[in-house]
Write an enzyme that holds these catalytic residues in place. Structure first.
Site, short mmCIF file in Angstrom:
data_model
loop_
_atom_site.label_atom_id
_atom_site.label_comp_id
_atom_site.label_asym_id
_atom_site.label_seq_id
_atom_site.Cartn_x
_atom_site.Cartn_y
_atom_site.Cartn_z
CE LYS A 57 -2.71 -8.26 8.51
NZ LYS A 57 -3.38 -7.01 8.39
NE ARG A 97 2.12 0.78 6.16
CZ ARG A 97 1.77 -0.60 6.29
NH1 ARG A 97 1.82 -1.31 7.23
NH2 ARG A 97 1.01 -0.77 5.33
NE ARG A 112 -0.54 0.85 10.22
CZ ARG A 112 -0.86 -0.46 9.58
NH1 ARG A 112 -1.21 -1.54 10.21
NH2 ARG A 112 -1.21 -0.42 8.19
NE ARG A 125 -2.24 -7.29 2.21
CZ ARG A 125 -1.39 -7.01 3.12
NH1 ARG A 125 -0.51 -7.70 3.35
NH2 ARG A 125 -1.68 -5.93 3.65
NE ARG A 147 -2.85 -0.38 3.24
CZ ARG A 147 -2.63 0.11 4.53
NH1 ARG A 147 -2.70 1.26 4.63
NH2 ARG A 147 -2.12 -0.88 5.20
P1 AMP Z 1 1.12 -4.50 5.04
O1 AMP Z 1 2.19 -3.88 5.92
O2 AMP Z 1 1.00 -6.02 5.46
O3 AMP Z 1 0.03 -3.78 5.40
O4 AMP Z 1 1.41 -4.62 3.57
C1 AMP Z 1 1.88 -3.03 2.98
C2 AMP Z 1 1.72 -3.34 1.55
O5 AMP Z 1 2.54 -4.22 1.03
C3 AMP Z 1 0.06 -3.90 0.90
O6 AMP Z 1 -0.80 -2.87 0.97
C4 AMP Z 1 0.77 -4.50 -0.32
O7 AMP Z 1 0.78 -3.48 -1.51
C5 AMP Z 1 2.00 -4.98 -0.05
N1 AMP Z 1 2.01 -6.39 0.30
C6 AMP Z 1 2.22 -6.83 1.49
N2 AMP Z 1 2.08 -8.20 1.67
C7 AMP Z 1 1.27 -8.63 0.65
C8 AMP Z 1 1.11 -10.08 -0.04
N3 AMP Z 1 1.08 -10.97 0.77
N4 AMP Z 1 0.58 -9.91 -1.33
C9 AMP Z 1 0.40 -8.82 -2.12
N5 AMP Z 1 1.14 -7.48 -1.56
C10 AMP Z 1 1.38 -7.44 -0.31
#
Ligand code: AMP
Length: 210
Positions: free
Chosen positions: A13, A156, A123, A88, A167
């Site tokens: 994404k 990360r 990644r 999400r 996740r």
């Molecule tokens: P990402 O970089 O999109 O994979 O997000 C990393 C982490 O941030 C996720 O595993 C969640 O803990 C938190 N996070 C990001 N976006 C959201 C969202 N829309 N709702 C809840 N938690 C989020």
């Protein structure tokens, strides 16, 4: 044009959002990047989010919805935006509807689970600007250094194998139901994630323009 990119962690994404936002001239908004920035800066929102993120859980809806609402109210979002990693949960999608945000299309990037695990282990992200890389599919020009801003590129914490499974489970349980939510509104288009980033980008742009 207001777009949502939907897909499991590691589906691509963020990478696709970076490509498409350049082509369309609208910002890509990653709630994950915004939260990581808040954690790095030690803000109250960041401190509250960190424990959820480190475990691979979602940050509570109220917190993320507030952050997103403030971001899309900024001037650069007037012509549209790409949401990467938001909504999400169905509650977050409903919150967007309540804000009066009209979503034009939801692009789901679909990648089988076994490929997701391999993708996440390779990644890397830039500590400075949040740009995404991959050891095999999108390496930096200089090892460990971001091509765009020169900051350090790291793995990360939540891409470590012990957090990845949790996740994926969270995605299946809380986020995958959004496919039905947007399909019922006639907005969902699914793109099969390809081996090559450029091939997925072609399909993604075709889905947006189609
Ligand atoms: P990402 O970089 O999109 O994979 O997000 C990393 C982490 O941030 C996720 O595993 C969640 O803990 C938190 N996070 C990001 N976006 C959201 C969202 N829309 N709702 C809840 N938690 C989020």
């Amino acid at each position: 044009m207001n777009l949502i990119f939907l897909g499991a962690p590691g589906a691509g994404k963020g990478t696709q959002a970076e490509i498409v936002c350049d082509k369309l001239g609208i910002p890509a908004i990653s709630t994950g990047n915004m939260l990581r920035e808040a954690v790095k800066n030690g803000t109250p929102a960041g401190l509250a989010a960190k424990e959820y993120m480190d475990r691979g859980d979602l940050v509570p809806d109220e917190a993320v919805i507030g952050i997103l609402k403030d971001r899309i109210a900024q001037d650069d979002c007037k012509k549209g935006f790409i949401l990467d990693g938001f909504p999400r949960t169905v509650e977050q999608a409903e919150a967007l509807d309540k804000m009066g945000v009209n979503i034009d299309k939801v692009i789901e990037i679909s990648v089988p689970d076994e490929k997701i695990i391999a993708r996440l282990s390779g990644r890397r992200v830039c500590e400075g600007c949040g740009a995404s890389y991959h050891l095999d599919y999108k390496p930096t020009k200089v090892e460990g250094i971001c091509d765009s801003c020169g900051a350090k590129v790291v793995q990360r914490v939540d891409d470590k194998p012990e957090t990845v499974l949790s996740r994926l489970e969270t995605y299946r349980e809380k986020t995958a139901p959004l496919k039905g939510y947007y399909e019922a509104k006639g907005k969902l288009v699914t793109v099969e994630g390809q081996e090559e980033i450029a091939d997925t980008a072609k399909l993604t742009l075709a889905a947006i323009n189609g």
